[in-house]
Design a protein around this motif. Structure first.
Motif, mmCIF file in Angstrom:
data_model
loop_
_atom_site.group_PDB
_atom_site.id
_atom_site.type_symbol
_atom_site.label_atom_id
_atom_site.label_comp_id
_atom_site.label_asym_id
_atom_site.label_seq_id
_atom_site.Cartn_x
_atom_site.Cartn_y
_atom_site.Cartn_z
ATOM 1 N N ASP A 78 43.630 44.072 42.145
ATOM 2 C CA ASP A 78 44.295 43.291 41.110
ATOM 3 C C ASP A 78 43.260 42.742 40.122
ATOM 4 N N TYR A 79 42.073 42.354 40.645
ATOM 5 C CA TYR A 79 41.025 41.767 39.798
ATOM 6 C C TYR A 79 40.540 42.789 38.763
ATOM 7 N N PHE A 80 40.173 43.983 39.231
ATOM 8 C CA PHE A 80 39.549 44.911 38.266
ATOM 9 C C PHE A 80 40.553 45.804 37.551
ATOM 10 N N GLY A 81 41.738 45.937 38.084
ATOM 11 C CA GLY A 81 42.645 46.909 37.469
ATOM 12 C C GLY A 81 44.052 46.396 37.242
ATOM 13 N N ALA A 82 44.262 45.108 37.480
ATOM 14 C CA ALA A 82 45.604 44.527 37.330
ATOM 15 C C ALA A 82 46.650 45.367 38.066
ATOM 16 N N HIS A 83 46.277 45.763 39.298
ATOM 17 C CA HIS A 83 47.171 46.641 40.058
ATOM 18 C C HIS A 83 48.290 45.888 40.762
ATOM 19 N N THR A 84 48.273 44.558 40.639
ATOM 20 C CA THR A 84 49.291 43.666 41.229
ATOM 21 C C THR A 84 49.237 43.646 42.761
ATOM 22 N N TYR A 85 49.957 42.705 43.333
ATOM 23 C CA TYR A 85 50.009 42.549 44.795
ATOM 24 C C TYR A 85 51.333 41.930 45.176
ATOM 25 N N ARG A 86 51.631 41.991 46.462
ATOM 26 C CA ARG A 86 52.808 41.295 46.985
ATOM 27 C C ARG A 86 52.317 40.088 47.776
ATOM 28 N N ARG A 87 53.176 39.130 47.960
ATOM 29 C CA ARG A 87 52.808 37.929 48.720
ATOM 30 C C ARG A 87 53.469 37.942 50.093
ATOM 31 N N THR A 88 52.887 37.192 50.987
ATOM 32 C CA THR A 88 53.452 37.133 52.343
ATOM 33 C C THR A 88 54.651 36.186 52.392
ATOM 34 N N ASP A 89 54.729 35.276 51.405
ATOM 35 C CA ASP A 89 55.709 34.199 51.528
ATOM 36 C C ASP A 89 56.940 34.347 50.641
ATOM 37 N N ARG A 90 56.911 35.309 49.691
ATOM 38 C CA ARG A 90 58.148 35.547 48.929
ATOM 39 C C ARG A 90 58.142 36.936 48.301
ATOM 40 N N ASP A 91 59.310 37.417 47.953
ATOM 41 C CA ASP A 91 59.453 38.761 47.382
ATOM 42 C C ASP A 91 58.914 38.798 45.962
ATOM 43 N N GLY A 92 58.660 40.000 45.487
ATOM 44 C CA GLY A 92 58.233 40.172 44.100
ATOM 45 C C GLY A 92 56.857 40.785 44.008
ATOM 46 N N VAL A 93 56.446 41.066 42.784
ATOM 47 C CA VAL A 93 55.145 41.674 42.512
ATOM 48 C C VAL A 93 54.383 40.706 41.617
ATOM 49 N N PHE A 94 53.125 40.454 41.934
ATOM 50 C CA PHE A 94 52.380 39.401 41.236
ATOM 51 C C PHE A 94 51.041 39.907 40.703
ATOM 52 N N HIS A 95 50.538 39.185 39.726
ATOM 53 C CA HIS A 95 49.219 39.484 39.169
ATOM 54 C C HIS A 95 48.560 38.147 38.825
ATOM 55 N N THR A 96 47.308 37.990 39.196
ATOM 56 C CA THR A 96 46.574 36.781 38.830
ATOM 57 C C THR A 96 45.786 37.075 37.558
ATOM 58 N N LEU A 97 45.801 36.112 36.632
ATOM 59 C CA LEU A 97 45.077 36.297 35.362
ATOM 60 C C LEU A 97 43.601 35.980 35.610
ATOM 61 N N TRP A 98 42.896 36.944 36.218
ATOM 62 C CA TRP A 98 41.518 36.744 36.676
ATOM 63 C C TRP A 98 40.573 36.388 35.531
ATOM 64 N N ALA A 99 40.749 37.000 34.387
ATOM 65 C CA ALA A 99 39.828 36.764 33.274
ATOM 66 C C ALA A 99 40.199 35.488 32.518
ATOM 67 N N GLY A 100 41.364 34.964 32.792
ATOM 68 C CA GLY A 100 41.820 33.766 32.073
ATOM 69 C C GLY A 100 41.768 32.540 32.972
ATOM 70 N N ASP A 101 42.885 31.845 33.039
ATOM 71 C CA ASP A 101 42.872 30.573 33.804
ATOM 72 C C ASP A 101 43.272 30.773 35.272
ATOM 73 N N ARG A 102 43.393 32.006 35.680
ATOM 74 C CA ARG A 102 43.690 32.357 37.085
ATOM 75 C C ARG A 102 45.048 31.819 37.549
ATOM 76 N N THR A 103 45.953 31.707 36.625
ATOM 77 C CA THR A 103 47.312 31.404 37.057
ATOM 78 C C THR A 103 47.949 32.724 37.478
ATOM 79 N N GLU A 104 49.021 32.592 38.217
ATOM 80 C CA GLU A 104 49.692 33.785 38.745
ATOM 81 C C GLU A 104 50.922 34.112 37.894
ATOM 82 N N ALA A 105 51.008 35.380 37.536
ATOM 83 C CA ALA A 105 52.179 35.812 36.764
ATOM 84 C C ALA A 105 53.021 36.733 37.620
ATOM 85 N N GLU A 106 54.302 36.694 37.427
ATOM 86 C CA GLU A 106 55.168 37.615 38.175
ATOM 87 C C GLU A 106 55.251 38.921 37.392
ATOM 88 N N GLY A 107 54.972 40.047 38.062
ATOM 89 C CA GLY A 107 54.893 41.325 37.341
ATOM 90 C C GLY A 107 56.185 42.084 37.344
#
Ligand code: NBP
Length: 477
Positions: free
Chosen positions: A448-477
């Motif tokens: 996700d860091y180098f390629g914005a490939h997204t990830y899933r979380r253990t605690d809820r459904d959906g696909v996520f991406h962290t804005l690594w180069a920015g403020d590191r908030t999490e966006a839902e993909g």
């Protein structure tokens, strides 16, 4: 037309298969590109049964009763295509063409589809057991249509090996490429079995300090127990053999470069395509490859590392018992991987392969025949949807009992600098499957860091991406 079956391609395999049919009472039409081979067969073995030697494809086809059954036993690849084309032009709808060579299952699928257009049943068939098996009873793994098995099955059941309980070692594996797929994985498992045995030998030699003849004795003893198998039996034979010229153990005069013809490689390539982990089989293929890199090995010989110190005495005996446990546990893991691959292939191609039946027809005739296969048949009988052989209660219990020794052997191999890729990778596979958490979470984070490939979380459904180069908030993909 008098022949019940024909064989074209009368090199070692075809000749012995033809004799096997004849010895079992079938009239066999014979054909070979070079006619001299046909004559040689009849001259040497004509007394064994009813043969109809023929000098051309046309004559061969004319000698066969309808529906015609013709087994092609020529070199795999282009020669097989050439021969199939030649005979297909002479056959009629309803006839059966069998390819008993070592074809890739994708070629078999292609050939089956092409011949089906002409109404010809094409049966890609795995045959294991080498030259001797072809004559005395191989394990036979036919694919193709149900109708083809109805006609061909009774013949194959007569010439196949018998399992200890008397059952013939052949059964319909499934449509088109199923038979050749099963044979391919059989060979992949064979590679893994051989590699594990080789590692056990190496550890007994270098760590336990035993001589080849003593190790042969160990294998003979193991062959009385749960490891009872053809490969363990011949291992003892090879280790007992002395080179006539030098008087040295045979195993010490043979160059340590293992060759391969390609079915192990196919098993791994196919597993990669299917996304099925078969590290044990891959390690076995790679171990042969490493052995063949003479220059690389020569250039690396001075690299630092411990030399094994032979244990001797009681410690050697205790270590030998541990190696038996490691070998058995690792063997269960390689079969687990091989059967996973068959299940995945069966699912992808819609073959509906009965896994318990596969294990059952490997009990006799083939190179990996072993008492152990009965256990696999029983495991699938007890639970047809078994997700993995490792989860079978019986195997899980045995591995639980073996694992301390298995781990000790892998640790000893590492500390003493003896390569044991098969044992180590089998253990890593086992531990990977049982791990509550795998470091794959970190891998996914990196992706996700180098390629914005997204990830899933253990605690809820959906696909996520962290804005690594920015403020590191999490966006839902
Ligand atoms: P080979 O693989 O050595 O093939 C030799 C046969 O192929 C001969 O009959 C030869 O005819 C024929 N042939 C060739 Br080569 N090119 C041909 C062509 N263009 N047209 C017609 N015939 C042609 O024989 P094998 O070792 O008996 O094996 C046969 C098959 O069984 C292979 O696919 C092999 O992979 C498979 N297999 C082998 C084993 C084993 O232990 N050897 C085990 C299981 C399966 P000729 O006499 O005129 O040259």
């Amino acid at each position: 037309a008098s022949a019940r079956i024909g064989v074209t391609g009368l090199a070692v395999m075809g000749r012995n298969l033809a004799r096997n049919f004849a010895r079992n009472g079938f009239t066999v039409a014979l054909h070979n590109r070079t006619e001299a081979r046909t004559r040689e067969l009849v001259d040497a073995f004509g007394h064994e049964g009813d043969f109809v030697p023929t000098g051309s494809a046309r004559e061969c086809v004319a000698a066969l009763r309808r529906p015609r059954c013709l087994v092609v036993m020529v070199k795999a690849g282009e020669p097989t295509d050439d021969v199939l084309q030649e005979f297909a032009a002479l056959l009629e709808p309803g006839d059966i063409l069998v390819d008993g060579g070592n074809a890739h299952f994708e070629d078999t699928r292609r050939r089956e589809a092409a011949l089906r257009e002409h109404g010809i049943h094409f049966v890609g068939t795995g045959i294991s057991g080498g030259e001797e098996g072809a004559l005395l009873g191989p394990s036979i793994m036919p694919g193709g249509s149900d109708a083809s098995y109805e006609a061909l099955g009774p013949l194959l059941e007569r010439i196949a090996a018998r399992a200890p309980d008397g059952a013939p070692c052949t059964a319909h594996m499934g449509p088109d490429g199923a038979g050749h797929f099963v044979k391919m994985v059989h060979n992949g498992i064979e590679y893994a079995d051989m590699q594990l045995i080789a590692e056990a030998y190496d550890l007994l030699r270098k760590v336990a300090g035993l001589a080849p003849a003593e190790i042969a004795e160990v294998f003979r003893r193991w062959n009385q127990g749960r490891l009872d198998s053809y490969l363990i039996e011949i291992t003892a034979q090879v280790l007992t053999h002395t080179d006539a010229e030098t008087g040295r153990p045979f195993v010490d005069v043979v160059a340590d470069r293992a060759e391969q013809k390609g079915t192990g490689r196919w098993t791994v390539q196919t597993a990669l395509d299917l996304g099925v982990p078969v590290p044990g089989i891959a390690e076995a293929v790679f171990a042969r490859s490493v052995s063949g890199h003479a220059d690389l090995r020569a250039a690396s010989r001075h690299l630092a590392g411990p030399g094994a110190r032979a244990l001797g005495g009681d410690a050697a005996a205790a270590f030998t018992d541990r190696v038996e446990q490691a070998l058995y546990a690792s063997k269960i893991v390689s079969y687990t991987q091989g059967f996973h691959e068959i299940a995945a292939g069966s699912g992808k191609y819609g073959w509906n392969i009965d896994l318990g039946r596969v294990a059952a027809i490997w009990r006799g005739g083939c190179i990996i025949r072993a008492a152990f296969l009965d256990r696999i048949t029983r495991a699938y009988a007890a639970q047809p949807g078994l997700p993995s052989l490792l989860t079978d209660k019986g195997f899980a219990t045995e591995i639980a009992a073996a694992q301390d020794d298995w781990r000790a052997v892998v640790a000893t191999a590492a500390t003493q600098g003896v390569p044991a890729p098969g044992f180590a990778s089998a253990l890593a596979y086992y531990d990977s499957l049982r791990a509550e958490r795998l470091p794959a979470a970190l891998t996914q984070g990196q992706r996700d860091y180098f390629g914005a490939h997204t990830y899933r979380r253990t605690d809820r459904d959906g696909v996520f991406h962290t804005l690594w180069a920015g403020d590191r908030t999490e966006a839902e993909g």
